[in-house]
Design a protein around this motif. Structure first.
Motif, PDB file in Angstrom:
ATOM      1  N   ARG A   1       3.514  11.754   6.832  1.00  0.00           N
ATOM      2  CA  ARG A   1       3.664  10.391   7.343  1.00  0.00           C
ATOM      3  C   ARG A   1       4.200  10.372   8.773  1.00  0.00           C
ATOM      4  O   ARG A   1       3.780   9.563   9.603  1.00  0.00           O
TER       5      ARG A   1
ATOM      6  N   PHE B   1      16.587  -4.878  -6.776  1.00  0.00           N
ATOM      7  CA  PHE B   1      16.195  -3.731  -5.968  1.00  0.00           C
ATOM      8  C   PHE B   1      17.419  -2.846  -5.725  1.00  0.00           C
ATOM      9  O   PHE B   1      18.477  -3.358  -5.359  1.00  0.00           O
TER      10      PHE B   1
ATOM     11  N   ALA C   1       0.842  -1.204   0.000  1.00  0.00           N
ATOM     12  CA  ALA C   1       0.000   0.000   0.000  1.00  0.00           C
ATOM     13  C   ALA C   1       0.865   1.236   0.000  1.00  0.00           C
ATOM     14  O   ALA C   1       2.037   1.171   0.385  1.00  0.00           O
ATOM     15  N   ASP C   2       0.262   2.355  -0.370  1.00  0.00           N
ATOM     16  CA  ASP C   2       0.933   3.623  -0.103  1.00  0.00           C
ATOM     17  C   ASP C   2       0.933   3.776   1.422  1.00  0.00           C
ATOM     18  O   ASP C   2      -0.083   3.564   2.093  1.00  0.00           O
ATOM     19  N   ASN C   3       2.064   4.142   1.957  1.00  0.00           N
ATOM     20  CA  ASN C   3       2.146   4.144   3.420  1.00  0.00           C
ATOM     21  C   ASN C   3       1.252   5.201   4.082  1.00  0.00           C
ATOM     22  O   ASN C   3       0.875   5.049   5.239  1.00  0.00           O
TER      23      ASN C   3
ATOM     24  N   TYR D   1       4.892   0.048  -1.104  1.00  0.00           N
ATOM     25  CA  TYR D   1       3.980   0.119  -2.246  1.00  0.00           C
ATOM     26  C   TYR D   1       4.569  -0.660  -3.390  1.00  0.00           C
ATOM     27  O   TYR D   1       5.677  -1.196  -3.300  1.00  0.00           O
TER      28      TYR D   1
ATOM     29  N   THR E   1      14.270  -5.778   4.443  1.00  0.00           N
ATOM     30  CA  THR E   1      15.393  -6.080   5.346  1.00  0.00           C
ATOM     31  C   THR E   1      14.957  -6.033   6.820  1.00  0.00           C
ATOM     32  O   THR E   1      15.446  -6.822   7.643  1.00  0.00           O
TER      33      THR E   1
ATOM     34  N   PRO F   1      19.513  -2.088  -1.190  1.00  0.00           N
ATOM     35  CA  PRO F   1      18.989  -2.647   0.079  1.00  0.00           C
ATOM     36  C   PRO F   1      20.043  -2.450   1.167  1.00  0.00           C
ATOM     37  O   PRO F   1      21.237  -2.411   0.889  1.00  0.00           O
ATOM     38  N   LYS F   2      19.582  -2.364   2.393  1.00  0.00           N
ATOM     39  CA  LYS F   2      20.502  -2.175   3.523  1.00  0.00           C
ATOM     40  C   LYS F   2      21.236  -3.475   3.816  1.00  0.00           C
ATOM     41  O   LYS F   2      20.744  -4.558   3.509  1.00  0.00           O
TER      42      LYS F   2
ATOM     43  N   PHE G   1       8.582   2.105   4.938  1.00  0.00           N
ATOM     44  CA  PHE G   1       9.261   2.264   3.640  1.00  0.00           C
ATOM     45  C   PHE G   1      10.069   0.986   3.435  1.00  0.00           C
ATOM     46  O   PHE G   1      11.298   1.003   3.383  1.00  0.00           O
ATOM     47  N   ALA G   2       9.375  -0.146   3.341  1.00  0.00           N
ATOM     48  CA  ALA G   2      10.040  -1.434   3.558  1.00  0.00           C
ATOM     49  C   ALA G   2      11.029  -1.830   2.482  1.00  0.00           C
ATOM     50  O   ALA G   2      11.942  -2.602   2.750  1.00  0.00           O
ATOM     51  N   GLY G   3      10.859  -1.359   1.249  1.00  0.00           N
ATOM     52  CA  GLY G   3      11.789  -1.736   0.182  1.00  0.00           C
ATOM     53  C   GLY G   3      11.885  -3.245   0.060  1.00  0.00           C
ATOM     54  O   GLY G   3      10.871  -3.940  -0.087  1.00  0.00           O
ATOM     55  N   SER G   4      13.098  -3.782   0.196  1.00  0.00           N
ATOM     56  CA  SER G   4      13.270  -5.220  -0.018  1.00  0.00           C
ATOM     57  C   SER G   4      12.932  -6.052   1.221  1.00  0.00           C
ATOM     58  O   SER G   4      13.068  -7.272   1.194  1.00  0.00           O
TER      59      SER G   4
ATOM     60  N   ASP H   1      13.533   3.826   6.181  1.00  0.00           N
ATOM     61  CA  ASP H   1      14.636   4.151   5.273  1.00  0.00           C
ATOM     62  C   ASP H   1      13.956   4.776   4.048  1.00  0.00           C
ATOM     63  O   ASP H   1      13.753   4.102   3.043  1.00  0.00           O
TER      64      ASP H   1
END
Ligand SMILES: C[S@@+](CC[C@H](N)C(=O)[O-])C[C@H]1O[C@@H](n2cnc3c(N)ncnc32)[C@H](O)[C@@H]1O
Length: 725
Positions: free
Chosen positions: A196, A471, A138-140, A528, A505, A474-475, A500-503, A161
């Protein structure tokens, strides 16, 4: 002298000069230090699943950006559109036509929408006692509002992040990538973040910690924004070397990024270094640091030794502001200052005030206001409660440890307690609970190879997913793990959020901490599903847009976040390929857990959809809200579906119950009594009065929520209120 004063001095007309001086003085009073940015840039969201109807605000799927239209009419699949924003597009373009299939519904932030969590996939490996982690696609901005319904004031740590706004088209605002040439680039980023963060702040527990990683592009702006949004927190910055080789085209090769910590300033250390075992490797020091200054004084103070800390009655778990199992982590301290310095009334005149106690129940009931230095304390009871003043055995007027407002928040937290009564003077002592001092501190520069984002971020993700370049940036798993450890290492049941979960981590790191330290920390990820720009362009050319399965399949949450957390939990990919690798242990030993062993965790993946209340049948709308109720009940137990056609719904494995037919309240109560594990009760009624009455009857054992009969109304989000935070 400032320029303006120089100019004023040159005004020959004395009357005019005086008038201008007065005006400037007023203006200066209003001028405050802080961040100035264009925060009223509207933000919109595209809702591909919503039907295009007459009156709807729409955009053309093929166009990026924010050109909006209103649907005037629809005939045979063709919509007639009119301009939606005054003056743009040009009036002559009014009445243009477009196929409905090429339009997408748009909502501005501030127009209500009705969310539903749609289950997509799950992994069950943690057994029935472990709560479920969640990934929400989702959009956060929307996800945060939904999360507020379930977790306001309940989140222990938020780790985010966000896009770094490097100008490299690394994020989208209003469906358009933000690049270097955009003169509103920083305002857009700050405006997006502020909306946010205001919501995120409400999700945090009183002792919850916010952590944001960032690089030099927005570091300074973010620092000032945080200062204005979290004025009462301590803000710390940890610098992490993530790329020892260095990157950058001119002048300097950047090796680091930063983690900004917003930690509540409640008089105790919330960061705990003891859980990062290899202290020297991550730049920690074992050195014991001095305790608070007046604690030192207290130890030298003979009168303090005469007054041992004692509660006047035996402790029961109900007396404690924390679970009984955590008793060894807390200690009682005197609420009155002791020692010879800074402890007398005249030295801290705002800290001399009455605290009212009930001498029968031994409870603190109220905090009075400070009195002027020349006023004598009154010992008259107030509302039947006895005033206690910070006066010592010898009758010296001392002071409380905190000002009234801080003392009130201690009282609200249940941490202020009545101590013993002096048998000679009859005076009561007051104490407060505090987490035992965490004496080891974490240094602010981390330089360790395991924080290298290349090896333990990009390469690790490649090995997990089996494809390169899935991606960007990633961290390092261990940089996130170590960051989280500082704030939730000692909280085995912590709730952690990354929106803002991205991959993914953060969830991976949470599972690793549980595996290495034990515990059931739970992580909620929001990501998202925007694919990268290149992939999106290619798909647009082929006629696929947001909402189309082919487009969704390459989005971040669908193609990266979910596969990553699913594969690492299972220890293998969906095609059966076993993951090859070993986790670096807490003591820095790379012979730790094998990737192939996976994790004993449960995960569930949801997509946040938006429903049209007019189009959803009653049973479907109940079904759509059940996952939200399960989420409120801490995601415990395997989730069950229901259409809500029975008088009540009590899922077998989860600790919540829903009364659907109000008239069946009595029978429902009997059912509840059979289930000792139930903690959350949802009562469906449109009458506030009936709700209060049922809630009273059920007693304080349950956390009760009222639900309206038009189910979707309960979770309406995106309203103007959300923008206020
Ligand atoms: C810098 S990345 C996070 C990387 C992550 N920490 C990792 O280790 O993989 C930021 C992520 O936030 C996502 N994002 C940006 N804006 C968002 C929004 N409004 N809602 C949800 N996710 C968003 C982007 O898709 C991107 O994946």
């Amino acid at each position: 002298m400032a320029k303006i004063e120089d100019l004023i001095a040159q005004i020959p007309d004395e009357r005019l000069k005086k008038a201008i001086v007065a005006e400037v003085r007023e203006l200066k009073k209003n001028k405050k230090f802080g961040l100035v940015f264009e925060e009223h840039l509207p933000e919109t969201v595209r809702l591909p699943k919503m039907p295009v109807k007459e009156g709807e605000l729409v955009a053309k799927k093929r166009e990026s950006g924010n050109e909006l239209w209103r649907v005037k009419s629809i005939r045979k699949g063709i919509a007639t559109l009119e301009k939606a924003i005054e003056g743009y597009p040009k009036p002559s373009e009014d009445g243009i036509q477009a196929p409905v299939a090429e339009l997408v519904v748009v909502r501005s932030f501030g127009d209500p929408i009705y969310p539903a969590l749609m289950p997509v996939d799950r992994v069950e490996r943690g057994g029935p006692d472990k709560p479920w982690h969640m990934l929400i696609n989702a959009d956060n901005f929307h996800a945060l509002q939904l999360l507020l319904y379930a977790y306001e004031g309940k989140v222990d740590a938020i780790y985010i992040d966000p896009p770094y706004n490097s100008g490299a088209r690394d994020w989208k605002y209003n469906n358009d990538y933000v690049d270097k040439s955009d003169s509103f680039r920083h305002s857009k980023w700050l405006s997006m973040m502020k909306k946010r963060l205001l919501l995120a702040k409400r999700l945090l527990r009183k002792d919850g910690v916010l952590i944001i990683t960032i690089d030099e592009n927005e570091l300074h702006h973010l620092g000032v924004l945080l200062e204005s949004l979290f004025p009462n927190s301590l803000r710390h910055m940890v610098t992490i070397v993530i790329n020892p080789k260095g990157a950058g085209k001119k002048n300097f090769a950047r090796t680091e990024e930063h983690a900004l910590f917003c930690v509540p300033n409640n008089g105790q250390s919330l960061v705990n270094a003891n859980f990062i075992k290899d202290l020297s490797r991550v730049g920690l020091t074992q050195e014991l640091l001095q305790e608070e200054e007046d604690e030192e004084l207290e130890r030298n103070d003979v009168s303090a030794a005469d007054e041992p800390l004692e509660l006047p009655h035996d402790l029961t778990p109900d007396d404690l502001p924390f679970p009984i199992e955590e008793l060894d982590q807390w200690e009682l301290r005197h609420a009155r200052r002791r020692g010879n310095e800074s402890s007398y009334r005249h030295q801290r005149k705002n800290q001399f005030y009455p605290i009212y106690i009930d001498v029968k129940t031994h409870t603190v009931e109220d905090i009075g206001d400070s009195i002027p230095l020349d006023e004598e304390p009154s010992f008259k009871k107030k509302n039947g409660f006895t005033p206690v003043w910070p006066i010592d055995k010898e009758g010296n007027q001392r002071c409380w440890r905190f000002v009234p407002s801080s003392m009130r928040s201690l009282l609200d937290d249940g941490r202020l307690v009545v101590g013993r009564q002096d048998s000679v003077t009859g005076r009561w002592t007051l104490n407060y609970w505090v987490l035992k001092n965490k004496t080891t501190k974490v240094k602010t520069v981390w330089w360790n190879t395991r924080h290298d984002a290349g090896t333990h971020g990009t390469s690790m993700l490649h090995k997990i997913l089996g494809r390169r370049d899935a991606f960007p940036f990633p961290k390092s798993l261990y940089a996130v793990r170590d960051t989280l450890l500082t704030v939730v290492g000692d909280k085995p049941n912590a709730l952690i959020l990354d929106f803002f979960a991205g991959s993914g981590t953060t969830l991976h790191a949470t599972a690793l901490i549980n595996a290495q330290l034990g515990g059931s920390r739970r992580c909620i990820l929001v990501s998202y599903n925007e694919p990268g720009e290149k992939a999106a362009k290619k798909l647009h050319k082929q006629g696929f847009f947001l909402g189309d399965p082919a487009f969704e399949a390459v989005g971040v949450s669908e193609s990266v976040t979910w596969p990553r957390i699913k594969f690492v939990t299972n220890g293998k990919r969906d095609d059966g390929t076993v993951l090859k690798g070993t986790y670096i242990d807490l003591d820095g030993d790379p012979k730790g857990l094998r990737w192939a062993d996976g994790f004993d965790e449960n995960l569930e993946y949801f997509r946040l959809d938006f429903l049209d209340p007019d189009e959803v049948a009653r049973g479907d709308s109940f079904k759509a809200i059940v996952p939200i109720l399960w989420m409120v009940a801490a995601c415990r137990g395997e989730r069950e579906d229901s259409k809500g056609s029975t008088p009540w719904f009590i899922p077998k494995h989860s600790p919540f119950a829903v009364l659907i037919q109000e008239k069946q309240f009595r029978a429902f109560r009997e059912k509840l009594a059979e289930r000792k594990d139930i903690e959350w009760v949802f009562l469906i009624t449109d009458s506030e009065e009936n709700f209060s009455q049922m809630r009273r009857t059920l007693g304080r054992k349950y956390e009760c929520h009222q639900l309206y009969k038009s189910y979707l109304e309960n979770f309406r989000i995106n309203t103007q209120d959300a923008l206020k935070g």
